[in-house]
Design a protein around this motif. Structure first.
Motif, short mmCIF file in Angstrom:
data_model
loop_
_atom_site.label_atom_id
_atom_site.label_comp_id
_atom_site.label_asym_id
_atom_site.label_seq_id
_atom_site.Cartn_x
_atom_site.Cartn_y
_atom_site.Cartn_z
N UNK A 73 -15.22 6.12 0.63
CA UNK A 73 -15.77 7.46 0.80
C UNK A 73 -16.23 8.02 -0.55
N UNK A 74 -17.36 8.73 -0.52
CA UNK A 74 -17.92 9.34 -1.72
C UNK A 74 -18.40 10.75 -1.38
N UNK A 75 -18.63 11.53 -2.43
CA UNK A 75 -19.21 12.87 -2.30
C UNK A 75 -20.61 12.85 -2.89
N UNK A 76 -21.60 13.22 -2.09
CA UNK A 76 -22.98 13.27 -2.53
C UNK A 76 -23.54 14.66 -2.24
N UNK A 77 -24.59 15.04 -2.97
CA UNK A 77 -25.22 16.34 -2.76
C UNK A 77 -26.70 16.15 -2.51
N UNK A 78 -27.15 16.64 -1.38
CA UNK A 78 -28.58 16.70 -1.09
C UNK A 78 -29.13 17.95 -1.75
N UNK A 79 -29.99 17.78 -2.74
CA UNK A 79 -30.53 18.91 -3.50
C UNK A 79 -31.89 19.32 -2.96
N UNK A 80 -32.08 20.63 -2.81
CA UNK A 80 -33.39 21.17 -2.46
C UNK A 80 -33.89 20.69 -1.12
N UNK A 81 -33.11 20.90 -0.08
CA UNK A 81 -33.45 20.39 1.25
C UNK A 81 -34.12 21.44 2.13
N UNK A 82 -34.95 20.96 3.02
CA UNK A 82 -35.46 21.75 4.13
C UNK A 82 -34.89 21.14 5.40
N UNK A 83 -33.71 21.57 5.83
CA UNK A 83 -33.01 20.88 6.93
C UNK A 83 -33.78 20.95 8.24
N UNK A 84 -33.70 19.86 9.01
CA UNK A 84 -34.26 19.79 10.35
C UNK A 84 -33.20 19.19 11.28
N UNK A 85 -33.41 19.35 12.57
CA UNK A 85 -32.61 18.66 13.57
C UNK A 85 -31.12 18.82 13.39
N UNK A 86 -30.41 17.70 13.39
CA UNK A 86 -28.95 17.72 13.34
C UNK A 86 -28.43 18.35 12.06
N UNK A 87 -29.10 18.13 10.94
CA UNK A 87 -28.65 18.72 9.68
C UNK A 87 -28.82 20.23 9.71
N UNK A 88 -29.93 20.71 10.22
CA UNK A 88 -30.14 22.16 10.34
C UNK A 88 -29.08 22.78 11.24
N UNK A 89 -28.79 22.11 12.35
CA UNK A 89 -27.79 22.63 13.28
C UNK A 89 -26.41 22.69 12.63
N UNK A 90 -26.10 21.70 11.79
CA UNK A 90 -24.78 21.66 11.15
C UNK A 90 -24.60 22.79 10.15
N UNK A 91 -25.72 23.35 9.67
CA UNK A 91 -25.65 24.44 8.69
C UNK A 91 -25.83 25.81 9.32
#
Length: 388
Positions: free
Chosen positions: A49-67
């Motif tokens: 397991x690791x920790x990553x950061x998505x920088x400067x995103x325009x979320x869509x679909x499942x990612x948008x819903x999760x936020x």
């Protein structure tokens, strides 16, 4: 090479595996035969397991819903695919396994964008080109198959480009082996660390090849076998790309012979259905002349996932145990001919509402569901599809 010449021996145990080397011209050379193998079925070790950061995103679909601010959507995203693009095409893609959203906040440079902190296991990247552009673009998809849905573009993925080491290779034990001359020659060398690959051909009880599995021919030990001193037990350092443990009962079913009854795959899980399709693909080498015309009936009761769809389509068109593609591109190729049937023909799809419901959320950029695309593809290739 004639398999039948090597599939039977005068011993109390059957031949279950052949060792065969195939050169670049497709010429096969017999290396030996074995009564059993241990280390072929091994569950894959999940990446750490690791920790990553998505920088400067325009979320869509499942990612948008999760936020979503109301917190109603789950933060569990499953497997994600991250593609690294230049101005024209993807250069690399990475798989993030069992991804979960840990936190998110507005991007400091552009508050209209979002930084998303993820927890995930990172699979080793698969690259088309190893040189990244000066300013790469990142596209995230929910899922890792051809039907994966966009989850949004990002400017960067912090923590992605770091050194990683996969799990150590899993040894494979060949039990009760009778070595042919090429393998005996290798065993007679002082140093046996050849960088050769051979294929392990799994046979069914009738001597038919069920599956071809590549193994790395680095021999750790070779000693008199527990099945008799005229045989050898050989341990290989690297057993290759093993099959998951859930594949073992599927293989045992196929060991009795190519399935002839429909829907034997139906009680299986999605993963086990994938393994079923893998075994049908072995028979793709044994192509038969195409037939046209006729009415073919598809039993749609068990089309509850992608592998179930292709199992049912193959059984309807070419019969149980036969190959007609394992995913979209392969199915499309099979419709082009050379795999036992070619259009025109009529496909009567019974209980089609189950597949329609199964794939109702799997929508393409053109607005068609996966079910609708399959029907469209069949019709474009000259088939008549009767949905019932």
């Amino acid at each position: 090479m004639r398999v039948a010449e090597h599939a039977v021996w005068g011993r109390d145990v059957p031949v279950r595996y052949l060792l065969v080397q195939e050169d670049l011209d497709g010429v096969e050379e017999y290396w030996g035969r074995c009564a059993g193998v241990e280390g072929l079925f091994v569950d894959k070790v999940p990446p750490r397991r690791e920790v990553l950061t998505l920088r400067g995103c325009t979320p869509e679909g499942a990612l948008r819903d999760a936020l979503a601010p109301d917190g109603a959507a789950t933060a569990l995203l499953g497997d994600l695919c991250v593609e690294v693009w230049d101005e024209e095409q993807p250069l690399q893609w990475w798989t993030l396994v069992d991804t979960v959203v840990l936190a998110h906040r507005p991007n400091r440079k552009d508050p209209a964008l979002v930084d998303v902190v993820l927890g995930a296991g990172v699979e080793p990247e698969t690259a088309w080109a190893h040189t990244l552009p000066t300013v790469p673009a990142f596209k995230v998809f929910a899922g890792t198959t051809a039907s994966a849905l966009p989850a949004g573009p990002c400017q960067d993925v912090e923590g992605l480009f770091v050194p990683r080491h996969g799990p150590p290779p899993v040894p494979m034990h060949l039990v009760g082996c009778e070595a042919a001359e090429p393998l005996r020659a290798l065993l007679g060398r002082r140093r046996r660390h050849d960088r050769d690959w051979v294929q392990l051909w799994a046979l069914d009880r009738h001597g038919r090849v069920m599956y071809r599995h590549s193994v790395y021919l680095r021999i750790e030990t070779a000693r008199p076998s527990v099945l008799g001193t005229d045989l050898l037990d050989i341990t290989l350092t690297d057993g290759g790309d093993q099959r998951p443990l859930l594949a073992r009962p599927v293989w045992e079913t196929w060991y009795q012979g190519v399935p002839t009854a429909p829907n034997q795959w139906a009680p299986l899980t999605t993963e086990a259905r994938h393994e079923w399709l893998e075994l049908t693909a072995t028979g793709a080498r044994e192509q038969h002349p195409d037939r046209t015309g006729g009415v073919h009936h598809l039993d749609g009761r068990f089309v509850t996932d992608h592998p179930g769809l292709y199992c049912a389509l193959a059984e309807a068109l070419v019969g149980p145990g036969n190959y007609f593609g394992r995913e979209w591109n392969a199915f499309r190729d099979c419709l082009g001919g050379g795999f036992g049937i070619a259009a025109p023909f009529t496909l009567v799809w019974h209980d089609s509402h189950i597949a329609r419901r199964t794939f109702e959320d799997d929508v393409s950029e053109e607005g068609l569901t996966y079910f609708e695309e399959i029907v469209q593809l069949l019709e474009q290739r000259g088939a008549t599809v009767d949905l019932r």
